[in-house]
Design a protein around this motif. Structure first.
Motif, PDB file in Angstrom:
ATOM      1  N   SER A 192       2.858   2.400   4.207  1.00  0.00           N
ATOM      2  CA  SER A 192       3.037   1.755   2.910  1.00  0.00           C
ATOM      3  C   SER A 192       2.952   0.240   2.983  1.00  0.00           C
ATOM      4  N   ARG A 196      -2.582  -0.337  -0.049  1.00  0.00           N
ATOM      5  CA  ARG A 196      -2.254  -0.502  -1.455  1.00  0.00           C
ATOM      6  C   ARG A 196      -1.405   0.684  -1.912  1.00  0.00           C
ATOM      7  N   PRO A 197      -0.463   0.455  -2.841  1.00  0.00           N
ATOM      8  CA  PRO A 197       0.412   1.545  -3.290  1.00  0.00           C
ATOM      9  C   PRO A 197      -0.351   2.769  -3.798  1.00  0.00           C
ATOM     10  N   ALA A 198      -1.471   2.543  -4.479  1.00  0.00           N
ATOM     11  CA  ALA A 198      -2.238   3.669  -5.023  1.00  0.00           C
ATOM     12  C   ALA A 198      -2.772   4.577  -3.929  1.00  0.00           C
ATOM     13  N   GLU A 199      -2.930   4.037  -2.707  1.00  0.00           N
ATOM     14  CA  GLU A 199      -3.490   4.826  -1.607  1.00  0.00           C
ATOM     15  C   GLU A 199      -2.468   5.772  -0.997  1.00  0.00           C
ATOM     16  N   PHE A 201       0.480   6.809  -2.832  1.00  0.00           N
ATOM     17  CA  PHE A 201       1.328   7.406  -3.856  1.00  0.00           C
ATOM     18  C   PHE A 201       1.212   8.940  -3.876  1.00  0.00           C
ATOM     19  N   ALA A 241       6.710   1.855  -4.504  1.00  0.00           N
ATOM     20  CA  ALA A 241       5.290   1.913  -4.875  1.00  0.00           C
ATOM     21  C   ALA A 241       5.117   1.729  -6.382  1.00  0.00           C
ATOM     22  N   SER A 242       5.988   2.356  -7.173  1.00  0.00           N
ATOM     23  CA  SER A 242       5.911   2.220  -8.632  1.00  0.00           C
ATOM     24  C   SER A 242       6.125   0.766  -9.044  1.00  0.00           C
ATOM     25  N   LEU A 245       3.115  -1.269  -8.379  1.00  0.00           N
ATOM     26  CA  LEU A 245       2.078  -0.965  -9.366  1.00  0.00           C
ATOM     27  C   LEU A 245       2.409  -1.520 -10.749  1.00  0.00           C
ATOM     28  N   CYS A 247       4.973  -0.618 -12.667  1.00  0.00           N
ATOM     29  CA  CYS A 247       5.617   0.360 -13.550  1.00  0.00           C
ATOM     30  C   CYS A 247       7.130   0.308 -13.308  1.00  0.00           C
ATOM     31  N   GLY A 439      -5.474  -6.245  -5.038  1.00  0.00           N
ATOM     32  CA  GLY A 439      -4.378  -5.275  -5.065  1.00  0.00           C
ATOM     33  C   GLY A 439      -3.033  -5.844  -4.687  1.00  0.00           C
TER      34      GLY A 439
END
Length: 481
Positions: A192, A196-199, A201, A241-242, A245, A247, A439
């Motif tokens: 992590s 990137r967080p999207a990778e 999640f 991670a959220s 991103l 959120c 990112g």
């Protein structure tokens, strides 16, 4: 069947029924159900009366299990938990799990069907994953009934103990499964910080859901505790991670779920890390005062080591944003002293590490951000330079994704505050000359802030400042390309 003048459900009546049912070979779950049916006791009362215990005695047994004399359970608190929801205090999942251990049952049976909907959603989610109570099965009562017992009743009690032990021996959670999940969580924590967080999640969600599935199976108490810790770690990583991103609402909800699991396991290291993460969520949501309070609460849980250093530095950013020079200097100093005097490595922050860790480069980066906010550009630049040196020399597998870019943003702010435009341009160039930094968390906000600075005195009429601002605005994160 009560005596003349005795109040329904009074102690003499309860004890008479308890002894009769015990003599007949009934198990505690059956006795508790009968007491609740006959006298409308709620489940927590019924189970205590089933074992013939006073509220003070229950509190003492809870304290023995906790092994913590600093905040002992009391008979008054047991009374408040039993009086809820009409009055008193709502028992948390952690309290219900503790009471269940005292009574030899599972937490779910200590809540009535009308009480479960009154719990906060994160705690209801926990109960959804708890194994249901098996009808009329529980451990033998802690104390034998007084008075003469038949040999048949004694044999029945022995048979019940043997049957329960046989069931308790069975588990549907294997050691290799837990070992694999441990490995998965460690790898995800370490990955992590490099991706990137999207990778990561989707994989975090997969591992969390696997843990949830296993929590619904038969498992030994130690295995359940292990699974709850894994649930707390994965939800904590999902919260982080959220947040990365952007959120923040989802991040806060994930962190609250993780906190419930940390409470169940009593894992102060995870609880302290979660308080820090909640502080970061509050900070980036625009609530620095709440961030400072959350970080302080975390420091009460973990008073030394890497986790304490992390909390000090998160708190320093919050105090700096609030303009409190004294508190900022104090917690920055506390963080450095804790780093210098660290001895024993902590399991979560040091041995698992990754997103749970907090290295010296990250510490220096946070120092730079705090000093920039307080208008101390020289100290900010010095801290940023140290962070960049550490990022440059650190092994690639330990380097944080976006760490160098984020540090250069703080350094740029420091140079601009010191009115060193050329140096600011040099510091920022590696960030804005590539789309690969798109990112990095909060990059758009930070670049927009730098542009705003360049549009104000003393840079407003500078050709070099306008050119730098144009280069910044051409970055994909601001153009939407």
């Amino acid at each position: 069947m009560g005596t003349s003048g005795a109040k329904p459900g009074s102690k003499p009546e309860r004890e008479r029924l308890r002894h009769q049912l015990l003599a007949g070979g009934c198990e505690p779950a059956r006795i508790a159900a009968e007491m609740a049916r006959r006298w409308q006791f709620n489940p927590r009362q019924a189970w205590r009366y089933t074992h013939g215990l006073s509220q003070t005695a229950v509190a003492a047994r809870c304290n023995d299990l906790l092994g913590d004399g600093r905040a002992p359970m009391t008979g008054k608190r047991i009374s408040e938990y039993e009086a809820w929801p009409r009055r008193g205090t709502r028992p948390t999942v952690h309290v219900l799990a503790l009471l269940a251990r005292v009574y030899g049952t599972v937490p779910r049976v200590l809540l009535g069907d009308d009480e479960l909907p009154l719990l906060p959603e994160p705690e209801r989610l926990v109960f959804d994953q708890l194994p249901p109570a098996e009808p009329a099965t529980a451990t033998a009562p802690p104390a034998a009934a007084s008075g003469p017992l038949s040999a048949a009743a004694v044999r029945a009690a022995a048979h019940a103990s043997g049957a329960h032990a046989e069931r308790a021996e069975v588990t549907e959670v294997g050691a290799i499964t837990l070992e694999q999940l441990d490995h998965d969580v460690v790898q995800l924590a370490r990955t992590s910080i490099r991706a990137r967080p999207a990778e990561t999640f989707g994989e975090l969600v997969r591992v969390r859901d696997r843990v949830y599935q296993l929590l619904g199976r038969r498992a030994h108490p130690a295995q359940q505790s292990h699974l709850y810790l894994l649930a707390g770690q994965t939800c904590g990583l999902l919260a982080n991670a959220s947040m990365e991103l952007g959120c923040y609402g989802a991040a806060a909800e994930q962190s609250r779920a993780a906190w419930v699991y940390a409470e169940i396991t009593g894992h102060n290291g995870l609880k302290a890390w979660l308080r820090g993460t909640q502080a970061l969520i509050a900070f980036w949501s625009g609530n620095p005062r709440e961030a400072a309070n959350l970080a302080q609460a975390g420091r009460e849980l973990l008073r030394h080591g890497t986790g304490f250093v992390r909390l000090c530095n998160i708190e320093s950013r919050a105090w700096a944003h609030l303009g409190d020079v004294r508190e900022t200097r104090k917690v920055i100093g506390m963080g450095h002293r804790a780093r210098d005097h660290a001895t024993e490595p902590e399991q979560l922050h040091d041995l698992v590490g990754g997103e749970f860790g907090f290295d010296e480069a990250r510490q220096s980066f946070c120092n730079a951000g705090a000093w920039v906010q307080l208008g101390e550009p020289a100290l900010a630049i010095e801290a940023a330079e140290r962070a960049l040196r550490l990022y440059t020399t650190d092994a690639e597998r330990h380097r944080r994704y976006g760490g160098e870019a984020s540090t250069r943003l703080e350094m740029t702010d420091g140079y601009l505050a010191a009115r060193e435009l050329d140096a600011a341009d040099v510091a920022l160039d590696p960030v804005i000359s590539t789309a690969a930094t798109a990112g990095v968390a909060h990059l758009a906000t930070r670049l927009s802030g730098i542009c705003a600075t360049l549009d104000t005195p003393p840079y407003r009429n500078s050709r070099e400042a306008r050119e730098l601002a144009e280069r910044i605005r051409a970055h994909p994160v601001l153009t939407g390309a």
